[in-house]
Design a protein around this motif. Structure first.
Motif, PDB file in Angstrom:
ATOM      1  N   PRO A  79       0.825  -1.222   0.000  1.00 48.56           N
ATOM      2  CA  PRO A  79       0.000   0.000   0.000  1.00 48.56           C
ATOM      3  C   PRO A  79       0.855   1.266   0.000  1.00 48.56           C
ATOM      4  CG  PRO A  79      -0.813  -1.565   1.612  1.00 48.56           C
ATOM      5  CD  PRO A  79       0.483  -2.122   1.098  1.00 48.56           C
ATOM      6  N   GLN A  80       0.626   2.077  -1.006  1.00 48.53           N
ATOM      7  CA  GLN A  80       1.370   3.341  -1.097  1.00 48.53           C
ATOM      8  C   GLN A  80       0.482   4.524  -0.717  1.00 48.53           C
ATOM      9  OE1 GLN A  80       3.347   3.177  -5.075  1.00 48.53           O
ATOM     10  NE2 GLN A  80       3.025   0.989  -4.777  1.00 48.53           N
ATOM     11  N   THR A 148      -1.565  -7.100   9.396  1.00 46.83           N
ATOM     12  CA  THR A 148      -1.937  -7.550   8.053  1.00 46.83           C
ATOM     13  C   THR A 148      -1.977  -6.367   7.091  1.00 46.83           C
ATOM     14  OG1 THR A 148      -4.182  -7.516   8.927  1.00 46.83           O
ATOM     15  CG2 THR A 148      -3.163  -9.658   8.619  1.00 46.83           C
ATOM     16  N   LEU A 149      -1.909  -5.159   7.648  1.00 47.92           N
ATOM     17  CA  LEU A 149      -1.809  -3.969   6.792  1.00 47.92           C
ATOM     18  C   LEU A 149      -0.506  -3.273   7.162  1.00 47.92           C
ATOM     19  CD1 LEU A 149      -2.906  -1.910   4.775  1.00 47.92           C
ATOM     20  CD2 LEU A 149      -4.200  -0.857   6.620  1.00 47.92           C
ATOM     21  N   ASN A 150       0.390  -3.273   6.184  1.00 50.81           N
ATOM     22  CA  ASN A 150       1.713  -2.708   6.440  1.00 50.81           C
ATOM     23  C   ASN A 150       1.813  -1.340   5.765  1.00 50.81           C
ATOM     24  OD1 ASN A 150       4.422  -2.013   5.983  1.00 50.81           O
ATOM     25  ND2 ASN A 150       5.057  -4.156   6.247  1.00 50.81           N
ATOM     26  N   LEU A 151       2.122  -0.342   6.564  1.00 53.08           N
ATOM     27  CA  LEU A 151       2.142   1.016   6.013  1.00 53.08           C
ATOM     28  C   LEU A 151       3.558   1.535   5.740  1.00 53.08           C
ATOM     29  CD1 LEU A 151      -0.709   2.651   8.162  1.00 53.08           C
ATOM     30  CD2 LEU A 151      -0.872   1.611   5.904  1.00 53.08           C
ATOM     31  N   ASP A 152       4.515   0.650   5.742  1.00 52.23           N
ATOM     32  CA  ASP A 152       5.913   1.082   5.566  1.00 52.23           C
ATOM     33  C   ASP A 152       6.156   1.833   4.258  1.00 52.23           C
ATOM     34  OD1 ASP A 152       6.382  -0.077   7.917  1.00 52.23           O
ATOM     35  OD2 ASP A 152       7.495  -1.820   7.149  1.00 52.23           O
ATOM     36  N   HIS A 153       5.395   1.477   3.220  1.00 48.96           N
ATOM     37  CA  HIS A 153       5.621   2.114   1.916  1.00 48.96           C
ATOM     38  C   HIS A 153       4.652   3.259   1.651  1.00 48.96           C
ATOM     39  CE1 HIS A 153       7.896  -1.546   1.439  1.00 48.96           C
ATOM     40  NE2 HIS A 153       8.480  -1.012   0.384  1.00 48.96           N
ATOM     41  N   LEU A 154       3.947   3.660   2.683  1.00 48.39           N
ATOM     42  CA  LEU A 154       2.916   4.683   2.498  1.00 48.39           C
ATOM     43  C   LEU A 154       3.508   6.032   2.092  1.00 48.39           C
ATOM     44  CD1 LEU A 154      -0.226   4.529   3.118  1.00 48.39           C
ATOM     45  CD2 LEU A 154       0.300   6.112   4.954  1.00 48.39           C
ATOM     46  N   LYS A 155       2.952   6.580   0.995  1.00 44.10           N
ATOM     47  CA  LYS A 155       3.416   7.900   0.559  1.00 44.10           C
ATOM     48  C   LYS A 155       2.362   8.955   0.869  1.00 44.10           C
ATOM     49  CE  LYS A 155       5.231   5.945  -3.548  1.00 44.10           C
ATOM     50  NZ  LYS A 155       5.270   6.003  -4.972  1.00 44.10           N
ATOM     51  N   THR A 156       1.107   8.533   0.778  1.00 45.74           N
ATOM     52  CA  THR A 156       0.036   9.509   0.969  1.00 45.74           C
ATOM     53  C   THR A 156      -1.088   8.940   1.814  1.00 45.74           C
ATOM     54  OG1 THR A 156       0.519  10.374  -1.216  1.00 45.74           O
ATOM     55  CG2 THR A 156      -1.542  11.059  -0.260  1.00 45.74           C
ATOM     56  N   MET A 157      -1.630   9.825   2.609  1.00 43.65           N
ATOM     57  CA  MET A 157      -2.742   9.454   3.464  1.00 43.65           C
ATOM     58  C   MET A 157      -3.854  10.466   3.173  1.00 43.65           C
ATOM     59  SD  MET A 157      -3.174   7.848   6.518  1.00 43.65           S
ATOM     60  CE  MET A 157      -4.729   7.888   7.338  1.00 43.65           C
ATOM     61  N   THR A 181       1.472   6.032  11.036  1.00 44.03           N
ATOM     62  CA  THR A 181       1.901   6.134   9.635  1.00 44.03           C
ATOM     63  C   THR A 181       3.352   6.606   9.623  1.00 44.03           C
ATOM     64  OG1 THR A 181       0.866   8.306   9.662  1.00 44.03           O
ATOM     65  CG2 THR A 181      -0.344   6.558   8.576  1.00 44.03           C
ATOM     66  N   PRO A 182       4.092   6.285   8.568  1.00 48.00           N
ATOM     67  CA  PRO A 182       5.498   6.678   8.529  1.00 48.00           C
ATOM     68  C   PRO A 182       5.642   8.191   8.646  1.00 48.00           C
ATOM     69  CG  PRO A 182       4.932   5.294   6.640  1.00 48.00           C
ATOM     70  CD  PRO A 182       3.670   5.574   7.365  1.00 48.00           C
ATOM     71  N   ALA A 183       6.740   8.622   9.221  1.00 49.33           N
ATOM     72  CA  ALA A 183       6.944  10.054   9.458  1.00 49.33           C
ATOM     73  C   ALA A 183       6.877  10.844   8.146  1.00 49.33           C
ATOM     74  CB  ALA A 183       8.293  10.266  10.139  1.00 49.33           C
ATOM     75  N   GLN A 184       7.456  10.301   7.108  1.00 51.03           N
ATOM     76  CA  GLN A 184       7.522  11.015   5.833  1.00 51.03           C
ATOM     77  C   GLN A 184       6.361  10.635   4.949  1.00 51.03           C
ATOM     78  OE1 GLN A 184       9.686  13.259   4.478  1.00 51.03           O
ATOM     79  NE2 GLN A 184      10.494  13.492   6.556  1.00 51.03           N
ATOM     80  N   HIS A 185       5.335  11.366   4.980  1.00 51.73           N
ATOM     81  CA  HIS A 185       4.279  11.121   4.001  1.00 51.73           C
ATOM     82  C   HIS A 185       3.432  12.371   3.840  1.00 51.73           C
ATOM     83  CE1 HIS A 185       1.790  10.359   7.569  1.00 51.73           C
ATOM     84  NE2 HIS A 185       0.802  10.767   6.804  1.00 51.73           N
TER      85      HIS A 185
END
Ligand code: AMP
Length: 615
Positions: A79-80, A148-157, A181-185
């Motif tokens: 998930p991006q 089961t939901l990994n947000l490591d690759h998240l770019k946008t929320m 969520t990751p700090a950088q998004h």
């Protein structure tokens, strides 16, 4: 936060979208960006945080969805982007919109996840890899916790309808997710209104957001009769033809839709129903456009189905009606549209179709134009029949006044004599033959009258999660069971003593004959829980229309809730795992002391919503 009002109408190509996405937009028939899109898309493409103040109908979904599509790397099957929505219906709609924008992006996968749907399916789909996840807060939290939901690759929320999430008691869940969520998004927050708590969330989690509002400057409208029809119980096309048929002084109409594909589709359908109709859209060159307008002027055409841009500036005095078949993006567009009628000193009529979820747009238009728009009662079958009979009589009268009927009178006399019937019977047979192409009586049933629309901005005070978003079934106009609104009566909540509090009235659909089962849940006033939180969670997680949720008793440490008997195992399981304000509710039948006034029987089969198809 810097704030801008969206006013511009550029082209999609000016906004910085890729050629492939531009092609998709052409394919699906979008001509120009709506104001909110024109403002938001470039900002989101730059990777900036954004607050968009916009309601349903403004095109806000594409405003965030199109930039999202540009960011997706299909090779990365994680998930991006994550979009949070208050309801499952909205989650499905947003996922559908994203999928439609992915026409030219092979391998793209969007996954809606929401309560009430089987975990097995969701786990399988998550494991397969989704590029964008669209979900309701409770279920998203659950998947984050289960890893089961990994947000490591998240770019946008994206937080969609943030105020609605607040209203439904999900804001703590939303914050819980934002914390993880990751700090950088990038974060985009869309909300129709900006209550203080939403501002606080924005200040805490968004970084130097740009703020975009759609313009709602006050404008005056010419003296035009303005009415709206609340879309329900009938397909828009059937409603349109019924309305046009009985409208007084109908001469010619311009019907506004959103996409050029829709102009062609609707014009074809109207032509098939006998109207002289044509499409007017941005694909027509100047010469073809002028030809259509000329035909409308001369009476060769009675209906033109147009997009906003294509109809700009049309000045045809015989246009007696403007129909907003699709609601406009904003007040400005509305004013432009209805200005196509009532020209050259003639009376104009403007008819607006409003889906239940678009009611707040209707109210904004009324506020900005300072003119009330009256509800239109859909003509009944009897009304249409009466009109057709009146017209039929008038055309017969016209022929009776004409010369040269002797030859035909003679034939009628012969038939009467040969068949041994009266001339009246022969006339009846002839009338029957005549109306075959267009029967005087229309088949089918009249739909039930729509529920009254709420006043104000479409959100009733004190309600819990009164969703403007209704399932797609409603707009299709069928009568299947649906998530519904509810009584919205005041409830006695909170208070300092330890006695339980009950809502003062059961919801509308829970009748004296409803068989209800009382359940206990492990959240109560001590957890800061209110009735609306419980209703929101149950409605979303178990797919029970909230009007079928019975009385709720709030205690300090736990609460009781009445639900219709016969709950499917899947819904019951979902409810066991549901959380309210982050606390697992552990719902089970309540064997404790009776604290309500006895049992009620349930009167129908409509309490558990059919699960929407998965995507
Ligand atoms: P929304 O306000 O996001 O719920 O969008 C309302 C409707 O407008 C949806 O059916 C969209 O497909 C449609 N829509 C959004 N943007 C455009 C556009 N630029 N041109 C035509 N239709 C649009």
């Amino acid at each position: 936060m810097s704030s801008t009002e969206a006013t511009t109408a550029q082209s999609f190509a000016d906004l910085g979208l890729s050629a492939s996405l531009l092609k998709t937009l052409t394919d699906i028939g979008y001509e120009t960006p709506s104001p909110i899109q024109a403002e938001c898309i470039p900002i989101l493409l730059q990777g900036r945080d954004l607050i968009g103040q916009a309601q349903t109908g403004t095109g806000k979904t594409a405003a965030f969805a199109l930039p999202l599509m540009e960011q997706i790397d299909v090779k990365v099957t994680r998930p991006q982007a994550l979009v949070l929505t208050p309801t499952r219906e909205l989650a499905i709609q947003v996922a559908e919109a994203l999928q439609s924008y992915a026409k030219n992006l092979p391998g793209f996968h969007v996954l809606p996840i929401y309560g009430g749907q089987s975990y097995t399916i969701q786990l399988k789909q998550l494991a397969r890899g989704a590029h964008i996840v669209v979900g309701t807060p409770g279920r998203v939290m659950d998947h984050i916790e289960r890893k089961t939901l990994n947000l490591d690759h998240l770019k946008t929320m994206v937080l969609d309808e943030a105020d609605e999430m607040l209203r439904m008691g999900f804001i703590d869940d939303v914050e819980w997710i934002l914390e993880r969520t990751p700090a950088q998004h990038q974060t985009a927050l869309f909300s129709a209104t900006m209550p203080e708590q939403i501002r606080r969330v924005a200040q805490k989690y968004l970084v130097e957001p740009r703020e975009i509002k759609i313009k709602s400057a006050t404008t005056t409208v010419a003296a035009i009769r303005q009415v709206y029809w609340q879309v329900s119980g009938m397909h828009k096309l059937d409603a349109l033809t019924r309305i046009l048929e009985v409208e007084d002084n109908f001469d010619a109409a311009i019907i506004f839709v959103r996409t050029k594909n829709a102009t062609v589709e609707l014009a074809d359908k109207l032509s098939a129903r006998g109207y002289a109709a044509a499409a007017l859209n941005g694909d027509l060159n100047q010469q073809m456009r002028e030809r259509v307008i000329e035909q409308l002027k001369s009476g060769a055409l009675d209906i033109v189905v147009a997009t906003d841009v294509a109809a700009r500036g049309i000045d045809v005095p015989r246009v007696s009606h403007v129909v907003n078949y699709d609601i406009p993006y904003d007040t400005e567009a509305y004013v432009h549209r209805i200005g196509r009628t009532g020209r050259a000193g003639r009376t104009g009529n403007a008819i607006l179709f409003v889906a239940p979820r678009e009611v707040s747009m209707l109210r904004s238009i009324e506020r900005a134009t300072r003119s009330p728009i009256a509800p239109l009662t859909l003509p009944s079958r009897a009304d249409v029949t009466n009109k057709r009979v009146t017209d039929f009589k008038a055309s017969v009268a016209e022929v009776l006044n004409a010369e040269g009927l002797d030859f035909f009178s003679n034939i009628v006399s012969q038939i009467a004599e040969e068949q041994n019937v009266s001339a009246e019977e022969v006339a009846a047979a002839l009338a029957m033959m005549l109306q075959k192409g267009k029967p005087l009586q229309i088949p089918g049933e009249d739909p039930a009258p729509p529920r009254p629309m709420p006043a104000g901005d479409g959100r009733r005070p004190g309600g819990f999660g009164e969703r403007e978003r209704k399932p797609r079934t409603e707009e299709r106009g069928d009568n299947r069971p649906r998530f519904d609104d509810r009584a919205g009566k005041p409830r006695f909540e909170g208070g300092g003593d330890s006695r339980p509090r009950f809502e003062d009235k059961p919801r509308r659909a829970v009748t004296a004959s409803s068989e209800m089962i009382r359940y206990r849940i492990d959240v109560g006033r001590d957890h800061g829980v209110q009735v609306k939180d419980i209703v929101g969670a149950i409605a979303n997680e178990a797919g029970i229309e909230s009007r079928f949720i019975g009385r709720i008793g709030l205690y300090d440490e736990s609460s009781t809730v009445e639900l219709p008997a016969g709950m499917p195992a899947e819904a019951a399981n979902a409810l066991k795992r549901t959380r309210v304000r982050g606390v697992p509710i552990n719902m089970r039948p309540d064997e404790g002391r009776p604290d309500d006034g006895g049992e009620r029987k349930f009167d129908g089969e409509r309490k558990f919503k059919k699960k929407p198809a998965t995507h």
